[in-house]
Design a protein around this motif. Sequence first.
Motif, mmCIF file in Angstrom:
data_model
loop_
_atom_site.group_PDB
_atom_site.id
_atom_site.type_symbol
_atom_site.label_atom_id
_atom_site.label_comp_id
_atom_site.label_asym_id
_atom_site.label_seq_id
_atom_site.Cartn_x
_atom_site.Cartn_y
_atom_site.Cartn_z
ATOM 1 N N GLY A 17 0.669 -1.270 0.000
ATOM 2 C CA GLY A 17 0.000 0.000 0.000
ATOM 3 C C GLY A 17 0.702 1.333 0.000
ATOM 4 N N CYS A 18 1.403 1.729 1.012
ATOM 5 C CA CYS A 18 1.719 3.138 1.185
ATOM 6 C C CYS A 18 3.214 3.448 1.223
ATOM 7 C CB CYS A 18 1.064 3.667 2.450
ATOM 8 S SG CYS A 18 -0.696 3.352 2.470
ATOM 9 N N ALA A 19 3.495 4.713 1.144
ATOM 10 C CA ALA A 19 4.879 5.167 1.022
ATOM 11 C C ALA A 19 5.698 4.812 2.253
ATOM 12 C CB ALA A 19 4.901 6.674 0.822
ATOM 13 N N ALA A 21 7.733 5.409 5.348
ATOM 14 C CA ALA A 21 7.234 6.440 6.240
ATOM 15 C C ALA A 21 8.143 6.720 7.402
ATOM 16 C CB ALA A 21 5.867 6.010 6.755
ATOM 17 N N PRO A 22 9.210 7.494 7.194
ATOM 18 C CA PRO A 22 9.942 7.967 8.366
ATOM 19 C C PRO A 22 9.016 8.711 9.302
ATOM 20 C CG PRO A 22 11.171 8.443 6.405
ATOM 21 C CD PRO A 22 9.845 7.888 5.960
ATOM 22 N N GLY A 23 9.361 8.665 10.549
ATOM 23 C CA GLY A 23 8.529 9.390 11.487
ATOM 24 C C GLY A 23 7.306 8.578 11.850
ATOM 25 N N ALA A 24 6.477 9.213 12.581
ATOM 26 C CA ALA A 24 5.333 8.522 13.150
ATOM 27 C C ALA A 24 4.212 8.422 12.143
ATOM 28 C CB ALA A 24 4.871 9.289 14.372
ATOM 29 N N PRO A 25 3.261 7.560 12.414
ATOM 30 C CA PRO A 25 2.134 7.426 11.484
ATOM 31 C C PRO A 25 1.348 8.714 11.360
ATOM 32 C CG PRO A 25 2.066 5.724 13.163
ATOM 33 C CD PRO A 25 3.148 6.665 13.553
ATOM 34 N N VAL A 26 0.799 8.895 10.211
ATOM 35 C CA VAL A 26 -0.052 10.057 9.952
ATOM 36 C C VAL A 26 -1.367 9.497 9.453
ATOM 37 C CG1 VAL A 26 -0.428 11.739 8.100
ATOM 38 C CG2 VAL A 26 1.653 11.827 9.445
ATOM 39 N N ALA A 27 -2.453 10.105 9.835
ATOM 40 C CA ALA A 27 -3.750 9.680 9.307
ATOM 41 C C ALA A 27 -3.767 9.990 7.821
ATOM 42 C CB ALA A 27 -4.866 10.425 10.008
ATOM 43 N N ALA A 28 -3.596 8.958 7.011
ATOM 44 C CA ALA A 28 -3.435 9.167 5.572
ATOM 45 C C ALA A 28 -4.795 9.264 4.902
ATOM 46 C CB ALA A 28 -2.652 8.015 4.970
ATOM 47 N N PRO A 29 -4.854 9.984 3.791
ATOM 48 C CA PRO A 29 -6.128 10.050 3.077
ATOM 49 C C PRO A 29 -6.568 8.664 2.615
ATOM 50 C CG PRO A 29 -4.540 11.578 2.117
ATOM 51 C CD PRO A 29 -3.819 10.756 3.121
ATOM 52 N N VAL A 30 -7.844 8.416 2.629
ATOM 53 C CA VAL A 30 -8.369 7.156 2.108
ATOM 54 C C VAL A 30 -8.174 7.135 0.605
ATOM 55 C CG1 VAL A 30 -10.502 5.871 1.713
ATOM 56 C CG2 VAL A 30 -10.058 6.884 3.958
#
Lengths: 294, 294
Positions: A17-19, A21-30
């Motif tokens: 799925g997703c890129a 991701a350094p750093g903490a999780p971010v609420a990503a767009p659906v």
Amino acid sequence: MNKGGAVLVAFSLALAGCATAPGAPVAAPVAAPASASAAVPPQFQFLYGSGEGGALQMAAYHALIAYVTDKAAHRPANSVVVAQGSPLVSARFVPCGDKPLAVAFDVDETLIDNLGFEARAAAGEPYDSARWDRWERAGASAVTVVPGALHAFDELRDLKITPIFITNRSAANAAAAEAMLDKLGLGPAKHLGNLWLLGDVAPGSAKDPRRWKVAERYCVIAMAGDQLGDFSDRFNDPMPVAQRRQLAVHSSAGGLWGKGWFILPNPVYGTALKGGIDDVFPADKRWTDPGGQR
Amino acid sequence: MNKGGAVLVAFSLALAGCATAPGAPVAAPVAAPASASAAVPPQFQFLYGSGEGGALQMAAYHALIAYVTDKAAHRPANSVVVAQGSPLVSARFVPCGDKPLAVAFDVDETLIDNLGFEARAAAGEPYDSARWDRWERAGASAVTVVPGALHAFDELRDLKITPIFITNRSAANAAAAEAMLDKLGLGPAKHLGNLWLLGDVAPGSAKDPRRWKVAERYCVIAMAGDQLGDFSDRFNDPMPVAQRRQLAVHSSAGGLWGKGWFILPNPVYGTALKGGIDDVFPADKRWTDPGGQR
């Protein structure tokens, strides 16, 4: 951009799925609903699909507008065209005299996004120069104007500053280029008037000869492009990748970004996409992970 | 950035030498000599290796400097922090009152380039959150400051404007983050003073609560980041990719790029890297090639 014998197809395999991701999780767009989920390489997602890419484009044109507005009120002594024979370190610029004001623009991925052509590249089709030629002649309806550019052209008209197009599109397709620019609201465009194509003035893709030709007649107060060669051919002299980046950041060029030289993002193709690991990541900035299995 | 169950590794296979090349050939720089020729995906080449990427970064910081210099002389009535409860369309902003001036910065790929960590990603290592955690604690020597940022910080000091860091680095690693920023010349950084980490103020990665907290005490006249969530969490509300790009370009945000909101390029990771073919390339901009075998 080197089209010689070797053509690179950047082919990203999205394993899931997703890129990264350094750093903490971010609420990503659906992710968008019913559309095709064929993987699009990240550089295409960034430039053509993302708000981040659109924001960078808007920022560049906002900066250009502010800058030319100021220069129209305070005429500069010098243009932003590096003079013939001048290096980029301690650069000399073509003087303005009392020539009428102009701004020089690259076209592809500077003023326009070649969506129809690049959708095919994103789907994995290798670059084909014959197809690009057909695109120049027949693809204008699948092009969009880069966000911010039309507003910039409105301002140039109000300020009576002439836009000049310097592009490596083919002179054989001049009529199609004129028609496309006119139709998109960027015109009027007239070949050998304010539209300068590949091979005009001097053979080959170098743009300095065309810039010097334009600067004989106009005071070029600003330039916009997505490749360093849209500003000076000196950036395309043979040199290591890291040195070229240093030149962009630390020569006279360094002080011009956003202040006369306006760069648009393009991670999809062009002269930015060079270098192996040792070119891109300096040896003194390597990291040995102190933990983990590796 | 979604780290949930799915992690994407963008893995570019370079089939041969150079970037796909719309337009005519350009005299490309000669590849660097003796260095390793392991293929680096284009988005890494662009951001970390190219003069084009460095130029975009310099342009952003030049624009920020000019903007804050003007605002220091002409205090704004409102900050650039979207008020709690406000949408991005016809946005309302937190008023400044007579609070001291500040600029809010994201850290990763905004102020600093995480070269040591990202070199491993470029070589194909999948993202690993435990490795990122070790990087936060021990990787500071393999980080560089983004071109233009140090000069911007010099200007902020001269203007007596406070830099505030709002980053999703871990609060457990606060001391390491402070030390890194101090060592790089971006300090002083003090956790819960001018450094706000993941989970400070409210749980999770959303940054608005920290921005509102900072805006109680400071007049935030500008913000810098590489992700739209560095400006407003409204960009991370669930929505289709194309709608998010429209929001960035056409809401109140559209007028802020380069004029209070300063975006740094990042095609390597993050919320920009979303979308399939139908998300990234609008249906009405498809092109049927009139010629060729396909």
